[in-house]
Write a protein that holds these residues in place. Structure first.
Motif: not given
Length: 183
Positions: A5-6, A13-14, A32, A72-73, A77, A118
């Motif tokens: 998820v970027s 994202k979180s 992250d 996450e990321r 990113d 996102l």
């Protein structure tokens, strides 16, 4: 399924990952990379983003991570942050660093199935605090949206999807992607 998820900072994202993980405990959540950096920096820098890019890439290695994960990321990113920082600061990163970062990103993206981006939109209602480096946030968002269109960088393996909407709409969209024919 391996999901990244970027998005720029303060893009949701979180929240999306937390909501998804609560419903899908079979997925390992990778936090992250900022949380995994040994040193803390007072402000964004090329060194900080390069360190996070290396962490984000290494943890996507299939020999080092779970079969079902949501991260996450990803390295894309931090490549976007490096390029955005260059745009804002006027060449703060060396050409060699950018080339190496691009190669690391390209290689790491071959190990994911789904890249969820996102992008910032006015309708999502997510607003960053003034101490969130708003100019960098906006610049990174623009660079990231351009990078995901680069088939040489992203490759052919990962499905790339932009998700927008409120919290429930985003979760529904991600769940639809993970339960479909490829999920």
């Amino acid at each position: 399924m391996r999901i990244v998820v970027s998005g720029t900072h303060a893009s949701g994202k979180s929240t999306l990952i937390s909501d998804f993980a609560a419903r899908h405990p079979e997925f390992t959540v990778l936090p992250d990379p900022f949380e995994l950096v040994d040193e803390r920096w007072d402000s964004p820098s090329a060194a900080l983003f390069a360190a996070q890019l290396r962490i984000a890439a290494a943890r996507l290695d299939p020999d080092e991570s779970a079969e079902h994960l949501i991260a996450e990321r990803g390295p894309i990113d931090f490549l976007a942050y490096l390029l955005a920082l260059d745009d804002l600061m006027g060449s703060s990163s060396s050409r060699e660093l950018l080339q190496r970062s691009t190669a690391i990103t390209r290689d790491a993206l071959q190990h994911i199935d789904l890249l969820v981006v996102l992008p910032l939109t006015a309708v999502d209602g997510i607003v960053a605090d003034v101490d969130e480096y708003v100019a960098l946030r906006d610049a990174m968002n623009d660079v990231l949206v351009d990078l995901i269109e680069d088939s040489d960088l992203v490759g052919e393996h990962a499905q790339v999807v932009e998700i927008t909407g409120d919290r429930d709409q985003r979760l529904a969209a991600l769940e639809a992607l993970t339960t479909g024919p490829t999920g």
